[in-house]
Enzyme design. Structure first.
Site, PDB file in Angstrom:
ATOM      1  N   SER A  28       0.819  -1.219   0.000  1.00 56.55           N
ATOM      2  CA  SER A  28       0.000   0.000   0.000  1.00 56.55           C
ATOM      3  C   SER A  28       0.850   1.266   0.000  1.00 56.55           C
ATOM      4  O   SER A  28       1.702   1.448   0.881  1.00 56.55           O
ATOM      5  CB  SER A  28      -0.879   0.059   1.263  1.00 56.55           C
ATOM      6  N   HIS A  79      -3.043   0.612  -4.514  1.00 55.27           N
ATOM      7  CA  HIS A  79      -2.337  -0.414  -5.285  1.00 55.27           C
ATOM      8  C   HIS A  79      -2.613  -0.183  -6.770  1.00 55.27           C
ATOM      9  O   HIS A  79      -3.716   0.191  -7.142  1.00 55.27           O
ATOM     10  CB  HIS A  79      -2.833  -1.812  -4.912  1.00 55.27           C
ATOM     11  N   HIS A 119      -5.366  -9.395  -1.130  1.00 51.01           N
ATOM     12  CA  HIS A 119      -5.224  -9.770   0.282  1.00 51.01           C
ATOM     13  C   HIS A 119      -6.244 -10.836   0.664  1.00 51.01           C
ATOM     14  O   HIS A 119      -7.326 -10.901   0.090  1.00 51.01           O
ATOM     15  CB  HIS A 119      -5.452  -8.555   1.180  1.00 51.01           C
ATOM     16  N   TYR A 170      -8.165 -10.735   3.102  1.00 53.98           N
ATOM     17  CA  TYR A 170      -9.419 -10.133   3.565  1.00 53.98           C
ATOM     18  C   TYR A 170     -10.348  -9.719   2.426  1.00 53.98           C
ATOM     19  O   TYR A 170     -11.502  -9.400   2.652  1.00 53.98           O
ATOM     20  CB  TYR A 170      -9.155  -8.933   4.491  1.00 53.98           C
ATOM     21  N   GLU A 171      -9.831  -9.716   1.188  1.00 56.35           N
ATOM     22  CA  GLU A 171     -10.699  -9.315   0.072  1.00 56.35           C
ATOM     23  C   GLU A 171     -11.638 -10.434  -0.343  1.00 56.35           C
ATOM     24  O   GLU A 171     -12.718 -10.182  -0.873  1.00 56.35           O
ATOM     25  CB  GLU A 171      -9.848  -8.899  -1.132  1.00 56.35           C
ATOM     26  N   ALA A 198       2.969  -2.303   4.110  1.00 55.94           N
ATOM     27  CA  ALA A 198       2.812  -1.293   5.154  1.00 55.94           C
ATOM     28  C   ALA A 198       2.440  -2.050   6.425  1.00 55.94           C
ATOM     29  O   ALA A 198       1.688  -3.028   6.374  1.00 55.94           O
ATOM     30  CB  ALA A 198       1.709  -0.314   4.778  1.00 55.94           C
ATOM     31  N   MET A 239      -1.409  -7.015   7.225  1.00 52.20           N
ATOM     32  CA  MET A 239      -2.483  -7.847   6.677  1.00 52.20           C
ATOM     33  C   MET A 239      -2.086  -8.565   5.384  1.00 52.20           C
ATOM     34  O   MET A 239      -2.963  -8.961   4.606  1.00 52.20           O
ATOM     35  CB  MET A 239      -3.710  -6.969   6.402  1.00 52.20           C
ATOM     36  N   SER A 240      -0.793  -8.719   5.152  1.00 52.41           N
ATOM     37  CA  SER A 240      -0.384  -9.302   3.853  1.00 52.41           C
ATOM     38  C   SER A 240       0.903 -10.094   4.014  1.00 52.41           C
ATOM     39  O   SER A 240       1.278 -10.489   5.111  1.00 52.41           O
ATOM     40  CB  SER A 240      -0.178  -8.179   2.832  1.00 52.41           C
ATOM     41  N   ASN A 288       2.445   3.371  11.192  1.00 49.97           N
ATOM     42  CA  ASN A 288       1.788   3.801  12.448  1.00 49.97           C
ATOM     43  C   ASN A 288       2.242   2.899  13.584  1.00 49.97           C
ATOM     44  O   ASN A 288       2.765   1.811  13.354  1.00 49.97           O
ATOM     45  CB  ASN A 288       0.254   3.707  12.309  1.00 49.97           C
ATOM     46  N   HIS A 325      -6.886   3.475   6.898  1.00 52.49           N
ATOM     47  CA  HIS A 325      -6.245   3.166   5.611  1.00 52.49           C
ATOM     48  C   HIS A 325      -5.720   4.459   4.977  1.00 52.49           C
ATOM     49  O   HIS A 325      -4.647   4.470   4.372  1.00 52.49           O
ATOM     50  CB  HIS A 325      -7.238   2.454   4.692  1.00 52.49           C
TER      51      HIS A 325
HETATM   52  N1  HPA Z   1      -2.232  -3.132  11.528  1.00 58.09           N
HETATM   53  C1  HPA Z   1      -2.358  -3.965  10.474  1.00 58.09           C
HETATM   54  N2  HPA Z   1      -1.983  -3.642   9.254  1.00 58.09           N
HETATM   55  C2  HPA Z   1      -1.437  -2.425   9.051  1.00 58.09           C
HETATM   56  C3  HPA Z   1      -1.278  -1.510  10.094  1.00 58.09           C
HETATM   57  C4  HPA Z   1      -1.694  -1.897  11.410  1.00 58.09           C
HETATM   58  O1  HPA Z   1      -1.578  -1.140  12.384  1.00 58.09           O
HETATM   59  N3  HPA Z   1      -0.711  -0.399   9.563  1.00 58.09           N
HETATM   60  C5  HPA Z   1      -0.535  -0.642   8.236  1.00 58.09           C
HETATM   61  N4  HPA Z   1      -0.978  -1.874   7.924  1.00 58.09           N
END
Ligand code: HPA
Length: 265
Positions: free
Chosen positions: A28, A58, A80, A82-83, A110, A205-206, A229, A241
Site C-alpha cells: 500500500s 495499489h 489480500h 481479507y478481500e 505497510a 495484513m499481507s 503507524n 487506511h
Molecule cells: N495493523 C495492520 N496492518 C497495518 C497496520 C496496522 O496497524 N498499519 C498498516 N498496515
C-alpha cells in the site's frame, strides 16, 4: 498447458524472453517504484486469473524491465486474504513468476509497529513471521509439496544484501518478526499487547501468504515493512487506511533507496 505457463508465454511475448532475476511485490502506497522500471507494463486485466486488486493505493499491473541494471518483475497490486477469504489469492501471479524462471522474490508492505523501538516512517526487515491469521494458502493443495519447511522462509543471503544496501545508503533497517493479522479491521489495543507478548515486532495484513506460496514454488524470499503507524493503543495517532496511504511515502523513499542500491549490486 497450465495456466501459469500460458501466462508466462503471454508475458514473454510482450516483455521479452529473459527471466527476471527478482520478483517485487509492492504494498500500500509503495507502488511508485514500478514507474521507475524501464520496461513493459501489463495490466492485470490482460492476464486472465490475476486478481483484480481492489484496494486503493495499489496499481494492478505487472511491470517487467530494468531497474538499476537488474531485470525485475514488479507486481503493483496484490490481493489480500481479507478481500476474498482466500489466502491463496496470489498463487497464480506467483506461479507465473516461477514459470518465467524467476528465483528470488522481494515483498514489501505497510505495517503497524508493535515494538516501540520502531517508529512511523521507518523500515523493518522481516527475519521471521507469525501466521496469526490462522489461514494458510496451501490448504487444499493435494501434493506432498504442501508440507513446506519455513525454517529458512526469510532468505539469509538476500537479507544480507539488503542489510548491506541499507548500510551503504545510511538507512536504518532494523529486523524483526512480522505478525500476519487477517484484517480488514485494524487490531484492538489488547491484540497489539498480545502480539508483543507473542514476539511480534510489527503487524500487517499481507505478505505471509505470499512467502508461504513463494517457498512452495521454490522462490527465495525477503520482505521489508514500511512502518506507517504504531499499533493500536500504542500512541494517540489515529489508525486508518487513509493514514496508511499518507504515511507510506515517508518510508517508501527510504525503501526505494535500499532497493535501488541492492539491485545495483
Ligand atoms: N495493523 C495492520 N496492518 C497495518 C497496520 C496496522 O496497524 N498499519 C498498516 N498496515
Amino acid at each position: 498447458m497450465s495456466k501459469s505457463v500460458e501466462l508466462a508465454t503471454l508475458i514473454r511475448e510482450r516483455a521479452g524472453e529473459e527471466a527476471p532475476e527478482y520478483g517485487l511485490i509492492l504494498g500500500s502506497g509503495l507502488g511508485h517504484l514500478s514507474k521507475a522500471v524501464e520496461g513493459v507494463a501489463i495490466p492485470y486485466d490482460d492476464l486472465p486469473g490475476f486478481p483484480h486488486a481492489g484496494v486503493s493505493g495499489h496499481v494492478p499491473q505487472l511491470v517487467i524491465g530494468n531497474l538499476e541494471g537488474a531485470r525485475v518483475a514488479v507486481f503493483g497490486g496484490r490481493s489480500h486474504y481479507y478481500e476474498s477469504g482466500r489466502a491463496d489469492a496470489m498463487r497464480l501471479p506467483l506461479e507465473t513468476l516461477a514459470a518465467l524462471g524467476t528465483k528470488k522474490l522481494i515483498l514489501t508492505n505497510a505495517a503497524g509497529a508493535v515494538n516501540t523501538m520502531l517508529a512511523p516512517g521507518g523500515l523493518m526487515m522481516l527475519n521471521d513471521h507469525i501466521a496469526f491469521a490462522g489461514a494458510n494458502p496451501l490448504i487444499g493443495e493435494k501434493t506432498d509439496a504442501r508440507f513446506v519447511p519455513l525454517t529458512d522462509a526469510h532468505d539469509a543471503e538476500i537479507r544480507a544484501g539488503l542489510r548491506a544496501a541499507a548500510e551503504a545508503e545510511g538507512v536504518a533497517l532494523p529486523e524483526g518478526v512480522y505478525g500476519w493479522f487477517s484484517g480488514p479491521s485494524f487490531e484492538t489495543p489488547a491484540e497489539i499487547r498480545a502480539a508483543r507478548v507473542l514476539g511480534m515486532d510489527a503487524v500487517g495484513m499481507s505478505t505471509v501468504p505470499e512467502i508461504i506460496l513463494g517457498r512452495f514454488l521454490g522462490l527465495r524470499c525477503a520482505s521489508i515493512s514500511v512502518i506507517t503507524n504504531m499499533g493500536a493503543g500504542l500512541s494517540d495517532e489515529s489508525i486508518s487506511h487513509d493514514h496508511t496511504k499518507q504515511m507510506a511515502p515517508l518510508g517508501a523513499a527510504k525503501l526505494e533507496k535500499v532497493l535501488r542500491r541492492f539491485l545495483r549490486g
